[in-house]
Design a protein around this motif. Structure first.
Motif, mmCIF file in Angstrom:
data_model
loop_
_atom_site.group_PDB
_atom_site.id
_atom_site.type_symbol
_atom_site.label_atom_id
_atom_site.label_comp_id
_atom_site.label_asym_id
_atom_site.label_seq_id
_atom_site.Cartn_x
_atom_site.Cartn_y
_atom_site.Cartn_z
ATOM 1 N N TRP A 227 0.839 -1.194 0.000
ATOM 2 C CA TRP A 227 0.000 0.000 0.000
ATOM 3 C C TRP A 227 0.877 1.248 0.000
ATOM 4 O O TRP A 227 2.063 1.183 0.308
ATOM 5 N N ALA A 228 0.271 2.356 -0.355
ATOM 6 C CA ALA A 228 0.976 3.635 -0.361
ATOM 7 C C ALA A 228 -0.002 4.740 -0.007
ATOM 8 O O ALA A 228 -1.192 4.644 -0.283
ATOM 9 N N VAL A 229 0.519 5.786 0.620
ATOM 10 C CA VAL A 229 -0.260 6.979 0.922
ATOM 11 C C VAL A 229 0.372 8.118 0.141
ATOM 12 O O VAL A 229 1.551 8.410 0.304
ATOM 13 N N VAL A 230 -0.412 8.741 -0.734
ATOM 14 C CA VAL A 230 0.074 9.835 -1.568
ATOM 15 C C VAL A 230 -0.197 11.144 -0.849
ATOM 16 O O VAL A 230 -1.304 11.369 -0.351
ATOM 17 N N ARG A 231 0.803 12.006 -0.789
ATOM 18 C CA ARG A 231 0.639 13.299 -0.119
ATOM 19 C C ARG A 231 -0.299 14.207 -0.910
ATOM 20 O O ARG A 231 -0.501 14.035 -2.100
ATOM 21 N N SER A 232 -0.835 15.212 -0.221
ATOM 22 C CA SER A 232 -1.745 16.161 -0.858
ATOM 23 C C SER A 232 -0.961 17.110 -1.758
ATOM 24 O O SER A 232 0.271 17.086 -1.796
ATOM 25 N N ALA A 233 -1.660 17.985 -2.464
ATOM 26 C CA ALA A 233 -1.016 18.927 -3.383
ATOM 27 C C ALA A 233 -0.088 19.883 -2.636
ATOM 28 O O ALA A 233 0.900 20.349 -3.193
ATOM 29 N N SER A 234 -0.376 20.151 -1.373
ATOM 30 C CA SER A 234 0.472 21.043 -0.591
ATOM 31 C C SER A 234 1.608 20.301 0.099
ATOM 32 O O SER A 234 2.370 20.894 0.858
ATOM 33 N N GLY A 235 1.732 18.999 -0.131
ATOM 34 C CA GLY A 235 2.828 18.227 0.440
ATOM 35 C C GLY A 235 2.560 17.647 1.815
ATOM 36 O O GLY A 235 3.454 17.077 2.430
ATOM 37 N N GLN A 236 1.343 17.770 2.305
ATOM 38 C CA GLN A 236 0.992 17.262 3.631
ATOM 39 C C GLN A 236 0.498 15.825 3.535
ATOM 40 O O GLN A 236 -0.024 15.400 2.507
ATOM 41 N N LEU A 237 0.636 15.092 4.630
ATOM 42 C CA LEU A 237 0.060 13.754 4.684
ATOM 43 C C LEU A 237 -1.459 13.872 4.803
ATOM 44 O O LEU A 237 -1.960 14.693 5.571
ATOM 45 N N PRO A 238 -2.208 13.063 4.075
ATOM 46 C CA PRO A 238 -3.674 13.157 4.115
ATOM 47 C C PRO A 238 -4.267 12.401 5.303
ATOM 48 O O PRO A 238 -5.002 11.439 5.153
ATOM 49 N N VAL A 239 -3.921 12.841 6.505
ATOM 50 C CA VAL A 239 -4.439 12.255 7.745
ATOM 51 C C VAL A 239 -5.289 13.332 8.410
ATOM 52 O O VAL A 239 -4.798 14.426 8.688
ATOM 53 N N TYR A 240 -6.552 13.025 8.645
ATOM 54 C CA TYR A 240 -7.498 14.024 9.122
ATOM 55 C C TYR A 240 -8.233 13.523 10.368
ATOM 56 O O TYR A 240 -8.347 12.332 10.598
ATOM 57 N N SER B 64 -19.616 13.056 20.036
ATOM 58 C CA SER B 64 -19.493 11.847 20.849
ATOM 59 C C SER B 64 -18.578 10.797 20.210
ATOM 60 O O SER B 64 -18.231 9.822 20.856
ATOM 61 N N ARG B 65 -18.177 10.997 18.937
ATOM 62 C CA ARG B 65 -17.313 10.023 18.277
ATOM 63 C C ARG B 65 -16.258 10.742 17.449
ATOM 64 O O ARG B 65 -16.581 11.540 16.574
ATOM 65 N N GLU B 66 -14.997 10.450 17.744
ATOM 66 C CA GLU B 66 -13.892 11.026 16.988
ATOM 67 C C GLU B 66 -13.300 9.960 16.078
ATOM 68 O O GLU B 66 -13.141 8.813 16.481
ATOM 69 N N LEU B 67 -12.970 10.353 14.859
ATOM 70 C CA LEU B 67 -12.363 9.450 13.895
ATOM 71 C C LEU B 67 -11.077 10.065 13.376
ATOM 72 O O LEU B 67 -10.961 11.274 13.238
ATOM 73 N N THR B 68 -10.118 9.212 13.067
ATOM 74 C CA THR B 68 -8.931 9.605 12.339
ATOM 75 C C THR B 68 -9.053 8.969 10.964
ATOM 76 O O THR B 68 -9.235 7.760 10.854
#
Length: 123
Positions: A45-58, A66-70
């Motif tokens: 697998w691979a994670v491609v960075r966003s256009a601004s160079g950031q990791l796409p982790v939100y 009441s519920r948090e997601l990553t």
């Protein structure tokens, strides 16, 4: 090797699929090039960075706080292998890591830890 994603069978290498979406002057991100060269577990697998160079982790908050997601977006390749890696490397249950098309959702607040983990893997 053939990969199945969204009910569609892909027989082309992952690097070629990523480069098909890039402008002619661009080349595949270093993470994808490195992933193709190595034979480790993260090479599935691979994670491609966003256009601004950031990791796409939100981080996402649902159900009236009441519920948090990553959420890890822009994932290419075998999402279930990424899910298994997250379950093994973090203190989360298998039922708290959900695979969706192109992304993986982890229940809880893990944004900074997952971003550091991905950077440590070369993404």
């Amino acid at each position: 090797a053939s990969l199945r994603r969204g009910g569609q069978l892909w027989s082309t290498p992952l690097t070629a699929r990523v480069e098909a979406f890039l402008r002619p002057s661009q080349q595949a991100p270093a993470a994808v090039r490195m992933m193709s060269a190595s034979a480790s577990e993260s090479s599935k697998w691979a994670v491609v960075r966003s256009a601004s160079g950031q990791l796409p982790v939100y981080r996402d908050i649902r159900n009236h706080n009441s519920r948090e997601l990553t959420i890890i977006r822009k994932v290419l390749g075998d999402l279930h292998a990424l899910r298994e890696s997250i379950v093994r490397d973090f203190d989360v249950s298998e039922k708290h890591v959900v695979v969706k098309v192109g992304r993986v959702e982890v229940r809880g607040r893990h944004k900074s830890e997952i971003a550091k983990w991905l950077e440590g893997k070369g993404f």
